[in-house]
Scaffold this motif. Structure first.
Motif, PDB file in Angstrom:
ATOM      1  N   LEU A 200      22.106   3.213  38.735  1.00 50.67           N
ATOM      2  CA  LEU A 200      22.347   3.281  37.309  1.00 50.67           C
ATOM      3  C   LEU A 200      21.153   3.872  36.582  1.00 50.67           C
TER       4      LEU A 200
ATOM      5  N   SER B 231      21.194   7.578  37.237  1.00 52.30           N
ATOM      6  CA  SER B 231      22.229   8.281  36.479  1.00 52.30           C
ATOM      7  C   SER B 231      21.889   8.329  35.013  1.00 52.30           C
ATOM      8  N   GLY B 232      21.222   7.243  34.516  1.00 51.17           N
ATOM      9  CA  GLY B 232      20.819   7.248  33.114  1.00 51.17           C
ATOM     10  C   GLY B 232      19.791   8.312  32.858  1.00 51.17           C
TER      11      GLY B 232
ATOM     12  N   ASP C 220      32.528  -1.064  33.570  1.00 50.30           N
ATOM     13  CA  ASP C 220      32.435  -0.242  32.352  1.00 50.30           C
ATOM     14  C   ASP C 220      33.351  -0.782  31.254  1.00 50.30           C
TER      15      ASP C 220
ATOM     16  N   GLY D 135      28.100   1.653  32.811  1.00 52.53           N
ATOM     17  CA  GLY D 135      27.079   0.651  33.100  1.00 52.53           C
ATOM     18  C   GLY D 135      26.632  -0.155  31.904  1.00 52.53           C
TER      19      GLY D 135
ATOM     20  N   GLY E 205      24.228   3.676  32.038  1.00 50.82           N
ATOM     21  CA  GLY E 205      24.539   4.843  32.834  1.00 50.82           C
ATOM     22  C   GLY E 205      24.784   6.098  32.027  1.00 50.82           C
TER      23      GLY E 205
ATOM     24  N   THR F 129      18.374   5.364  29.611  1.00 45.67           N
ATOM     25  CA  THR F 129      18.636   4.100  30.306  1.00 45.67           C
ATOM     26  C   THR F 129      18.427   2.891  29.391  1.00 45.67           C
TER      27      THR F 129
END
Length: 602
Positions: free
Chosen positions: A21, A24-25, A63, A84, A103, A126
């Motif tokens: 996460l 991806s953030g 989510d 996320g 995310g 994030t």
């Protein structure tokens, strides 16, 4: 920057991709400069609060946000949000819920009336933590990968600034007094203190290893921080910005919360599947409550009767009765419940009704006058911290004393201020003010009462009582004393007549006259209402109309008198109403005693 495994405790078969996460953030947003223009959503000015407390659970792997009705203990709605979701913050009006999406580096804005997302705000990289200012005007989110706290204007849903903080900011909490926001720095093992007036860090406080969550006491005097790798909770004194206590016993603590009354703090022992109950007065753990698998976040209900714990690994939320410290329900929610927050629920209401009564109307100058103010709570809830004022206006008067049936009062003329404390539904408190009017005219006492609770009928919080102040009535008593000899061989004596003549203008309601006898003399055959003590004849008179007179008589035997001049003096000692003319309050009768058979009295 990476959270690594330290952002979640080592678990048997850990199921969720926290490190992924973060990565991806970081890819989703490189910072505030790269964010798109936010969708502005006006914050409602006011909204009726939910009739029962509502809890919002952010499900990091699903989510979604689960909406729990605390009255029924069931999920009433499931709201899709960003990628996320890791935190939920509810506005003070309960009109909006803000969800950080770690995310997608965004905040989802939820309209709580319809349980729908009405806006998405790009924020720092994030985002994990979120908190709303007590006035609802500002939203704060942590940007873990940017080492900043993002500041958002909730009226326009726009980012106004980003505050540099420590390494890896994670949890957030706003002080109830609105002056500070506290951010845990997960990689920096510290807490940043942000001044909300200037949006600058004013202090950095070292705490334990890997601090995650943070909570502030209701009086803003203490901050509680869960330190994951230290297995302890740090207690910070906000006046000195120093750690004043460290509470151990929580294995890998993640979540932390404080009860609405400030008497309890709660911490999740994530690796022990338990909730720790902490006495804030002693900073000791007083109970350990078994909960679900992987307890993560905590929230206390607005009335303090319940605590919700989001159990990340079994997709449930545990409901704890704070009176018994036992789990009373387990509610299935979404995939990977990571955070939980309550809306304010229904605001307590207390209808304070004020009445003021005077002890007399009209009243006279110089006479004591009492105003009694009654503060009645017509409910439905208890009025806490009630206070009342009584203010005099109009003609001049002196406040001689003020008391309350509960609490205490202070006098700063012309106002009396009383702190009354709590008044339960159906109960009342009184404030008694004693005054002395010093001038004629109209004297008005205005009573008012307030309490922190919403008053549904504010019009009856204030009322007034007016009193007509007049000149006191007067009655002039003209004293007269005459003597009449009664001579004979057997028992010669003098008869005295003591007269109280009312010359007005008012009626005499009562009076007392005395007659001073010569030394060695005594009085006999006294009229009713007259007594003799130590050579003084005292006579009491009842009502005497204007222009009328009242007489009292008594005898003085002559054999008891010395030869020569005999003088008796009559005096008005008391009367009601007041006597305006003291010049005629005395009279004398003088006789000449030649022998017991020869006496002359003019």
């Amino acid at each position: 920057m990476s959270s690594g495994s330290v952002l979640h405790p080592p678990r048997r078969g850990l199921r969720y991709r926290f490190t992924a996460l973060v990565a991806s953030g970081a890819l989703a947003a490189a910072g505030l400069a790269a964010t798109a223009a936010p969708q502005a959503q006006a914050q409602p000015q006011a909204q009726v609060l939910a009739p029962t407390a509502v809890a919002y659970v952010a499900n990091i792997a699903g989510d979604t946000v689960s909406v729990i009705d605390s009255a029924t203990g069931t999920v009433s709605a499931t709201i899709p949000v960003g990628a996320g979701p890791t935190a939920v913050a509810v506005s003070p009006t309960a009109a909006r819920a803000y969800v950080t999406n770690s995310g997608s580096s965004t905040v989802s804005v939820i309209d709580t009336a319809g349980n729908t997302v009405i806006g998405t705000i790009p924020v720092g990289t994030t985002p994990y933590g979120a908190t709303v200012s007590p006035d609802g005007g500002t939203l704060y989110t942590t940007s873990f990968s940017s080492d900043t706290v993002t500041v958002i204007d909730t009226a326009t849903s726009t980012v106004t600034t980003a505050v540099p903080v420590g390494d890896g900011p994670f949890g957030l909490a706003a002080a109830p007094n609105g002056t500070r926001v506290y951010a845990t720095n997960n990689n920096g093992n510290s807490v940043s203190v942000i001044d909300t007036a200037t949006d600058t860090v004013t202090a950095t406080i070292p705490v334990g290893a890997k601090p995650n969550s943070v909570a502030v006491s209701p009086d803003s005097s203490r901050v509680y921080v869960s330190n994951q790798n230290s297995s302890a909770v740090s207690v910070i004194d906000t006046a000195t910005n120093t750690v004043v206590a460290t509470i151990g016993g929580a294995t890998s603590p993640w979540g932390v919360a404080v009860s609405p009354d400030g008497t309890r703090a709660y911490a999740t022992a994530t690796n022990s599947d338990a909730l720790l109950v902490i006495d804030t007065a002693t900073n000791t753990t007083v109970a350990t409550v078994p909960v679900g698998d992987g307890p993560w976040s905590i929230a206390a209900s607005p009335d303090g009767s319940l605590v919700y714990v989001a159990n990340r690994y079994d997709n449930t939320t545990s409901v704890i009765d704070t009176a018994t410290n036992t789990v009373t329900a387990t509610i299935p929610v979404g995939d990977g419940p990571f955070a939980v927050a309550f809306g304010p629920g229904s605001a307590p209401t207390a209808d304070l009704a004020v009445t003021v009564a005077d002890s007399a109307d009209p009243s006279n100058t110089g006479d004591p006058l009492t105003y009694t103010t009654t503060i009645a709570n017509q409910g439905p809830d208890t009025a806490t911290g009630a206070s009342a004022t009584v203010t005099l206006s109009g003609t001049a008067a002196t406040i001689t004393s003020a008391t309350a049936s509960q609490g205490s009062c202070s006098v700063t003329a012309p106002t009396v201020t009383c702190t009354l404390g709590s008044i339960t539904n159906g109960a009342s408190a009184t404030v008694t003010v004693h005054v002395t009017p010093t001038a004629t005219g109209t004297l008005t006492a205005t009573g008012s009462a307030t309490a922190p609770e919403t008053d549904p009928t504010p019009a009856n919080n204030t009322t007034a009582q007016s009193t007509t102040i007049t000149t006191p009535p007067a009655a002039d008593i003209d004293v007269d004393l005459t003597a009449q000899p009664h001579l004979g061989i057997l028992v010669p004596y003098l008869t005295y007549t003591l007269t109280a003549r009312n010359t007005g203008p008012a009626q005499v309601t009562s009076a007392t006259l005395t007659a001073a006898l010569p030394p060695g003399a005594s009085a006999t055959n006294r009229s009713a209402g007259c007594t003799t003590t130590s050579g003084i004849v005292t006579c009491a008179y009842g009502p005497i109309a204007n222009g009328a007179s009242a007489n009292k008589t008594f005898r003085v035997p002559l054999h008891l008198l010395s030869l020569g001049t005999v003088k008796v003096t009559g005096t008005r000692t008391t009367s009601a109403p007041a006597d305006p003319n003291p010049a005629n309050d005395t009279a004398s009768a003088t006789c000449t005693v030649i022998s017991i058979v020869l006496v002359t009295c003019p």
